[in-house]
Design an enzyme around this catalytic site. Structure first.
Site, PDB file in Angstrom:
ATOM      1  CB  ALA A 269       1.398  -4.200   5.968  1.00 29.18           C
TER       2      ALA A 269
ATOM      3  NE  ARG B 110       9.332   0.612   4.471  1.00 30.41           N
ATOM      4  CZ  ARG B 110       8.471   1.418   4.047  1.00 30.41           C
ATOM      5  NH1 ARG B 110       7.796   1.302   2.936  1.00 30.41           N
ATOM      6  NH2 ARG B 110       7.842   2.405   4.676  1.00 30.41           N
TER       7      ARG B 110
ATOM      8  CB  SER C 276      -5.435  -7.143  -0.988  1.00 26.79           C
ATOM      9  OG  SER C 276      -5.061  -6.236  -2.211  1.00 26.79           O
TER      10      SER C 276
ATOM     11  CE  LYS D  36       2.184   8.930   9.882  1.00 28.29           C
ATOM     12  NZ  LYS D  36       2.815   8.640   8.362  1.00 28.29           N
TER      13      LYS D  36
ATOM     14  CE1 TYR E 257      14.420  11.488   5.735  1.00 29.82           C
ATOM     15  CE2 TYR E 257      16.344  11.482   6.803  1.00 29.82           C
ATOM     16  CZ  TYR E 257      15.402  11.064   6.672  1.00 29.82           C
ATOM     17  OH  TYR E 257      14.890  10.112   7.621  1.00 29.82           O
TER      18      TYR E 257
ATOM     19  CB  THR F  56      12.148   7.011   9.822  1.00 34.47           C
ATOM     20  OG1 THR F  56      12.940   8.020   9.277  1.00 34.47           O
ATOM     21  CG2 THR F  56      10.610   7.403   9.714  1.00 34.47           C
TER      22      THR F  56
HETATM   23  N1  LIG Z   1       4.216   4.192  11.328  1.00 33.35           N
HETATM   24  C1  LIG Z   1       5.165   4.357  10.133  1.00 33.35           C
HETATM   25  O1  LIG Z   1       6.064   4.066  10.307  1.00 33.35           O
HETATM   26  C2  LIG Z   1       4.440   4.439   8.744  1.00 33.35           C
HETATM   27  C3  LIG Z   1       5.345   4.488   7.739  1.00 33.35           C
HETATM   28  C4  LIG Z   1       4.857   4.550   6.559  1.00 33.35           C
HETATM   29  C5  LIG Z   1       3.550   4.818   6.232  1.00 33.35           C
HETATM   30  N2  LIG Z   1       2.699   5.001   7.288  1.00 33.35           N
HETATM   31  C6  LIG Z   1       1.328   5.044   7.185  1.00 33.35           C
HETATM   32  O2  LIG Z   1       0.826   3.748   6.713  1.00 33.35           O
HETATM   33  C7  LIG Z   1      -0.440   3.939   5.789  1.00 33.35           C
HETATM   34  C8  LIG Z   1       0.217   3.420   4.509  1.00 33.35           C
HETATM   35  O3  LIG Z   1       1.164   3.981   3.652  1.00 33.35           O
HETATM   36  P1  LIG Z   1       2.070   3.088   2.728  1.00 33.35           P
HETATM   37  O4  LIG Z   1       3.349   4.138   2.434  1.00 33.35           O
HETATM   38  O5  LIG Z   1       2.386   1.692   3.469  1.00 33.35           O
HETATM   39  O6  LIG Z   1       1.079   3.242   1.547  1.00 33.35           O
HETATM   40  P2  LIG Z   1       0.657   2.255   0.455  1.00 33.35           P
HETATM   41  O7  LIG Z   1       2.017   1.181   0.093  1.00 33.35           O
HETATM   42  O8  LIG Z   1       0.347   2.989  -0.737  1.00 33.35           O
HETATM   43  O9  LIG Z   1      -0.301   1.233   1.062  1.00 33.35           O
HETATM   44  C9  LIG Z   1      -1.714   1.721   0.986  1.00 33.35           C
HETATM   45  C10 LIG Z   1      -2.664   0.271   1.033  1.00 33.35           C
HETATM   46  O10 LIG Z   1      -4.045   0.975   1.066  1.00 33.35           O
HETATM   47  C11 LIG Z   1      -4.861   0.101   0.207  1.00 33.35           C
HETATM   48  N3  LIG Z   1      -5.925   1.126  -0.356  1.00 33.35           N
HETATM   49  C12 LIG Z   1      -6.937   0.979  -0.495  1.00 33.35           C
HETATM   50  N4  LIG Z   1      -7.420   2.129  -1.201  1.00 33.35           N
HETATM   51  C13 LIG Z   1      -6.448   2.627  -1.657  1.00 33.35           C
HETATM   52  C14 LIG Z   1      -6.390   3.800  -2.608  1.00 33.35           C
HETATM   53  N5  LIG Z   1      -7.701   4.154  -3.302  1.00 33.35           N
HETATM   54  N6  LIG Z   1      -5.342   3.996  -3.110  1.00 33.35           N
HETATM   55  C15 LIG Z   1      -4.264   3.555  -2.530  1.00 33.35           C
HETATM   56  N7  LIG Z   1      -4.062   2.561  -1.506  1.00 33.35           N
HETATM   57  C16 LIG Z   1      -5.201   2.194  -1.472  1.00 33.35           C
HETATM   58  C17 LIG Z   1      -3.906  -0.392  -0.772  1.00 33.35           C
HETATM   59  O11 LIG Z   1      -4.010  -2.131  -0.323  1.00 33.35           O
HETATM   60  P3  LIG Z   1      -4.699  -3.041  -1.511  1.00 33.35           P
HETATM   61  O12 LIG Z   1      -4.240  -2.866  -2.741  1.00 33.35           O
HETATM   62  O13 LIG Z   1      -4.053  -4.254  -0.894  1.00 33.35           O
HETATM   63  O14 LIG Z   1      -6.116  -3.080  -1.159  1.00 33.35           O
HETATM   64  C18 LIG Z   1      -2.442  -0.144  -0.368  1.00 33.35           C
HETATM   65  O15 LIG Z   1      -1.458  -0.994  -0.717  1.00 33.35           O
HETATM   66  C19 LIG Z   1      -0.525   5.668   5.792  1.00 33.35           C
HETATM   67  O16 LIG Z   1      -1.352   6.034   6.663  1.00 33.35           O
HETATM   68  C20 LIG Z   1       0.897   5.949   6.108  1.00 33.35           C
HETATM   69  O17 LIG Z   1       0.863   7.327   6.802  1.00 33.35           O
HETATM   70  C21 LIG Z   1       3.224   4.866   8.750  1.00 33.35           C
END
Ligand SMILES: NC(=O)c1ccc[n+]([C@@H]2O[C@H](COP(=O)([O-])OP(=O)(O)OC[C@H]3O[C@@H](n4cnc5c(N)ncnc54)[C@H](OP(=O)(O)O)[C@@H]3O)[C@@H](O)[C@H]2O)c1
Length: 326
Positions: free
Chosen positions: A15, A17, A36, A96, A233, A253
């Site tokens: 979100a 980035r 959050s 996703k 990679y 990507t």
């Molecule tokens: N479309 C794309 O290009 C793309 C790229 C990367 C990732 N993604 C997808 O986006 C999603 C998030 O990925 P990300 O890499 O951004 O992950 P991330 O930084 O770990 O973010 C996940 C968020 O979920 C929330 N959360 C709530 N409960 C959690 C728990 N028990 N453990 C960890 N996080 C929890 C947290 O927000 P709070 O702490 O603020 O509550 C955390 O910031 C995934 O589904 C991933 O597959 C998509």
């Protein structure tokens, strides 16, 4: 055009980035608030993106001034928060993979349909113009008839704390990197694909760390895919035809300032098509605007069901390797 008011459920790295900057670049969106579990994170994001901070996801959903919720939570939390968001009467853009399994995807889609709300999976890569170029080259007969499709997406290990290593959060290479390769197969070969063989390898983790599959459609077209979290990679696909071959070497990507190359091989000639920089996050948000304006929800439901049913089939048919834990 009336503003589309949007809220973000979870201060995720994707979100921060990519998706919030894309939202802010489209004037029709108004970013109302980010939520959050932690006040500190919500405040940091709110300050960074000039919107309100909300502590607790349900408090965001309770707001009356938001039309669309963007959900970038780990896949294992999607069902709970999608159902709550739909119950609150809001449209959804969700990261996703949308669901950990097919039953869960069906439940979410059925409720979205019942409520008449959009549920769109953020498979942004499909909206990068490089794939439109590939489709055009195929349509123009540059590679003749398609004979096969091959795709790889994988990368070196992530930090141990990453949710992708946790089963209950919907981790695993298939739902993460693998989902892109499965979606790319469907994008180019259609939705009739069946999984002929698959393997998921767990190493010493509770989730799959690498794997692959062979898929086939009734008309004899087939695809090979490979994906992983403990891999050199790779981020590509190639489409091999009767008269040529197309390769996309940065398929899923490409950064928004990166200009990818599509390579076409024919006989002894090689053509490199440099594709202009493109922001697929902005493009999918524009597609969301179109879907809302035209009430075009059904295609999104179908895409989610097609994708999650093929992922489920792959998982069900995977032969657990001797590297499986326990
Ligand atoms: N479309 C794309 O290009 C793309 C790229 C990367 C990732 N993604 C997808 O986006 C999603 C998030 O990925 P990300 O890499 O951004 O992950 P991330 O930084 O770990 O973010 C996940 C968020 O979920 C929330 N959360 C709530 N409960 C959690 C728990 N028990 N453990 C960890 N996080 C929890 C947290 O927000 P709070 O702490 O603020 O509550 C955390 O910031 C995934 O589904 C991933 O597959 C998509």
């Amino acid at each position: 055009m009336q503003k589309i008011k949007i809220g973000v459920l979870g201060c995720a790295s994707i979100a921060e980035r990519s998706v919030i900057p894309a939202i802010l670049s489209i004037p029709v969106f108004e970013l109302i608030a980010v939520s959050s579990r932690s006040a500190e994170k919500a405040n940091k994001f709110a300050q960074q993106f000039n919107c309100e901070a909300v502590v607790g996801y349900q408090n965001l959903l309770n707001r009356k001034d938001i039309d669309v919720i963007y959900i970038p939570l780990p896949t294992g939390l999607h069902e709970e928060w999608v159902l709550k968001t739909l119950a609150a009467g809001k449209h959804i853009l969700i990261e996703k993979s949308v669901a950990s399994n097919y039953v869960s995807a069906k439940k979410m889609v059925e409720m979205a349909r019942k409520k008449g709300l959009l549920l769109m999976e953020n498979f942004m890569f499909l909206h990068h113009q490089q794939h439109q170029l590939v489709k055009q080259l195929i349509k123009d007969g540059k590679i003749g008839e398609i004979r096969s499709f091959r795709s790889s997406f994988g990368f070196p290990p992530l930090s141990a704390a990453n949710f992708r290593y946790q089963k209950e959060l919907g981790g695993g290479a298939l739902l993460d990197a693998g989902a892109y390769t499965v979606r790319a197969c469907q994008f180019f070969l259609g939705n009739e694909l069946k999984v002929e063989a698959a393997t998921l390898n767990y190493l010493n983790f509770e989730v799959d760390i690498f794997g692959g599959a062979f898929l086939k459609s009734a008309n004899g077209m087939f695809a090979e895919i490979a994906f992983g979290f403990d891999n050199f990679y790779q981020c590509n696909y190639e489409i091999w035809g009767s008269k040529g071959k197309i390769t996309a070497s940065r398929a899923f990507t490409p950064k928004v300032d990166f200009s990818p190359t599509i390579t076409l091989e024919q006989d002894s000639e090689v053509f490199d098509y440099k594709v202009e920089v493109d922001n697929h996050f902005v493009n999918i948000l524009n597609e969301l605007i179109r879907c809302l304006a035209e009430n075009d929800f059904e295609n999104n439901y179908q895409e989610i069901l097609n994708q999650s049913s093929l992922l489920q089939e792959l998982k069900d048919k995977s032969e657990y390797s001797p590297l499986e834990r326990g």
